[in-house]
Scaffold this motif. Structure first.
Motif, PDB file in Angstrom:
ATOM      1  N   SER A 150     -36.967 -44.776   6.803  1.00 26.16           N
ATOM      2  CA  SER A 150     -37.464 -45.278   5.522  1.00 26.16           C
ATOM      3  C   SER A 150     -36.538 -46.351   4.963  1.00 26.16           C
TER       4      SER A 150
ATOM      5  N   ASP B 217     -44.961 -46.365   5.933  1.00 26.23           N
ATOM      6  CA  ASP B 217     -43.969 -45.298   6.047  1.00 26.23           C
ATOM      7  C   ASP B 217     -44.657 -43.940   6.090  1.00 26.23           C
ATOM      8  N   GLU B 218     -44.810 -43.411   7.264  1.00 23.48           N
ATOM      9  CA  GLU B 218     -45.467 -42.119   7.469  1.00 23.48           C
ATOM     10  C   GLU B 218     -46.722 -41.993   6.605  1.00 23.48           C
TER      11      GLU B 218
HETATM   12 MG   LIG Z   1     -38.601 -41.392   5.588  1.00 25.32          MG
END
Ligand SMILES: [Mg+2]
Ligand SMILES: Nc1ncnc2c1ncn2[C@@H]1O[C@H](COP(=O)(O)OP(=O)(O)OP(=O)(O)O)[C@@H](O)[C@H]1O
Lengths: 250, 272
Positions: B64, B177-178
């Motif tokens: 991240s 991000d995910e």
């Molecule tokens: Mg992360």
């Protein structure tokens, strides 16, 4: 339950309480010398609304409540936001507010009498004092409720500082702040009425206290009814606004 | 598919390697109460324009952080992130879209208002941005839900809204991000397929962080495998599977081998 259904149920409950009250007095379950029946209290309350003297006292109470609120609301919210947003001030002063918030404010009333006398100013000051803690604490909660994820997202999409305040902070915090204003208003009304009942020469609280001491029970109950109806009206209109702007909270 | 043409038209000007995204010896150190914390160290890679690149690695390895540096939300302590010729030190909303986890939708705005938010911030006229947002919602199959607030949508629908928002300004790079982390397996596979379909049409540069190795292999052209913190790039794995990707690929030996290779790297990299 539908809105209309809920409303008629609520009206039904109120009517039911009045009927039960009337019945209790008529059947002798309640002593009418201590608890007068609503058939006397309601007409008295209506008559009071046409009585210039009572209206004068009502007006003084309302003016104190409104002035106290107008002064304390921005102050309390500003302090709360400062404590919520600034690590430095937050760490230094937050514990203080939480501690003092848990002390019953009524015990400070004599101090207010010594400092401000027994007039208008003292009532306003005491109303503000009653209200400020819940305002500060809910504004801290409002500041905490702004998720860092929203801020990160807004920055990633190019929000300016002004846009971040206007389009993220404000809408995110508003419902929590309005909730705090509503609670602050309740505390404020309590403070002003309490101070009036303790020592004063005017105001609804003053009237109610006098009627109580002179055993004018019908007037006393009518006064209580007026105080209740007015507080409920203020509270409900703020709650309506709170619901409307906070509908997204689900 | 008229709505897709509208998106494509506005893409001109973003050609010729301009959207190559590069990390050059990037290190990031967080100053924390417990002292400096090195999140990533000496990370270098290139994401070619129009490719779909995955970023995988153990939890806390700095994925991240790396993505935020690419988004310009965080600056490297050492090294630089470069797009085309220019170093990225602050957000570039017109060129770089970001899709976060579901919590980043603004709950007081409707799906449509969330999607048009990037355009609103840029001062795009109301009618224009509304039209665009509705197109984007149609694209992710949520046209009918335009006026719903996030709390009325399922997790998968919210993520679709977030993707629509990422695409709304038609950026040349999309950082994710995910984005599917909070979803169940079936929903994430479906959304992955939808994302691929949109991507095949628009060929944006995508950097996709995920914990799911299957997802990484299935979606990506290249997967960057990171070590445990402080994150380094252990290896870049080319995913030489044909496109468009279909589910039967998952049963192939190549798919299994690639997935196993990534897993070995992550497991090995976890040990000091
Ligand atoms: Mg992360
Ligand atoms: N703002 C911050 N301040 C201090 N430390 C941070 C901050 N953000 C992340 N870290 C630390 O940096 C390291 C990398 O975090 P990061 O969120 O980039 O990892 P990640 O690979 O995305 O993890 P995950 O897979 O769990 O999402 C972690 O040890 C984390 O605790």
């Amino acid at each position: 339950m539908s809105g209309a259904g809920r409303l008629s149920a609520q009206i039904g409950i109120v009517v039911g309480i009045f009927l039960a009250w009337e019945a209790a007095v008529q059947t002798g379950v309640a002593n009418p010398r201590i608890v007068p029946p609503p058939s006397q209290v309601l007409p008295m309350a209506l008559a009071m609304l046409g009585d210039p003297e009572v209206l004068h006292h009502l007006w003084i109470t309302s003016a104190q409540v409104m002035l106290a609120f107008v002064l304390v609301a921005p102050l309390g919210v500003a302090i709360g936001l400062l404590l919520g947003e600034s690590d430095y001030f937050g760490r230094a002063f937050k514990p203080f507010f939480y501690f003092v918030a848990s002390v019953p404010k009524s015990v400070f009333l004599p101090v207010f009498i010594l400092a401000f006398g027994i007039g208008f100013t003292q009532k306003v000051a005491f109303g503000m004092f009653q209200a400020i803690f819940v305002l500060v604490i809910s504004a801290i909660a409002a500041a905490d409720s702004v998720s860092a994820d929203y801020l990160k997202m807004a920055r990633a999409y190019g929000a300016s500082r002004r846009q971040i305040y206007q389009d993220i902070y404000l809408p995110a915090m508003l419902p929590v702040i309005v909730e705090g204003l509503r609670l602050g208003m309740i505390f404020n009304i309590t403070g002003v009425l309490f101070a009036e009942m303790y020592v004063s020469r005017a105001g609804l609280g003053h009237l109610v206290a006098n009627w109580g001491m002179s055993f004018e029970m019908v007037k006393l109950f009518a006064g209580i009814l007026l105080a209740a109806v007015l507080s409920i009206a203020v509270n409900e209109s703020l709650r309506w606004y709170e619901k409307r702007i906070g509908a997204w909270r689900g | 598919m008229a709505r897709l043409t509208v998106v494509a038209e506005e893409r001109d000007g973003a050609g010729g390697g301009e959207a190559n995204l590069r990390a050059d010896g990037v290190t990031h150190v967080f100053e924390t109460a417990g002292g400096p914390l090195m999140a990533v160290t000496d990370v270098s890679f290139t994401v070619e324009e129009g490719t779909f690149v995955g970023l995988v690695g153990p939890s806390g390895c700095g994925k991240s952080s790396l993505l935020q540096m690419m988004a310009g939300l965080l600056n490297p302590t050492e090294g630089r992130i470069v797009m085309g010729e220019e170093e990225i030190r602050e957000p570039r909303p017109a060129e770089i879209g970001v899709v976060f986890q579901e919590s980043s939708l603004l709950p007081w705005k409707s799906a449509r208002e969330n999607v048009e938010f990037p355009l609103y911030l840029r001062g795009v006229e109301r009618s224009v941005r509304e039209k665009k947002a509705l197109e984007m919602l149609d694209l992710v199959g949520l046209g009918e839900f335009a006026e719903r607030r996030p709390h009325e949508l399922s997790g998968g629908m919210k993520q679709r809204v977030a993707i629509a928002r990422g695409f709304c300004q038609d950026p040349s790079v999309l950082l994710m991000d995910e984005p599917f982390a909070a979803l169940d397996e079936q929903t994430r596979m479906t959304l992955g397929d939808e994302l691929l379909q949109i991507w095949e049409r628009h060929k944006k540069t995508v950097v996709f962080v995920t914990h799911s190795l299957t997802e990484a292999v299935y979606l990506c052209d290249k997967v960057l495998v990171m070590s445990a913190r402080p994150g380094r790039i252990l290896k870049e794995i080319d995913i030489a599977l044909p496109r468009p990707r279909t589910y039967d690929l998952m049963a192939t030996e190549t798919f299994g081998r690639l997935r196993a290779e990534i897993w070995e790297l992550i497991r090995g990299g976890d040990r000091p």
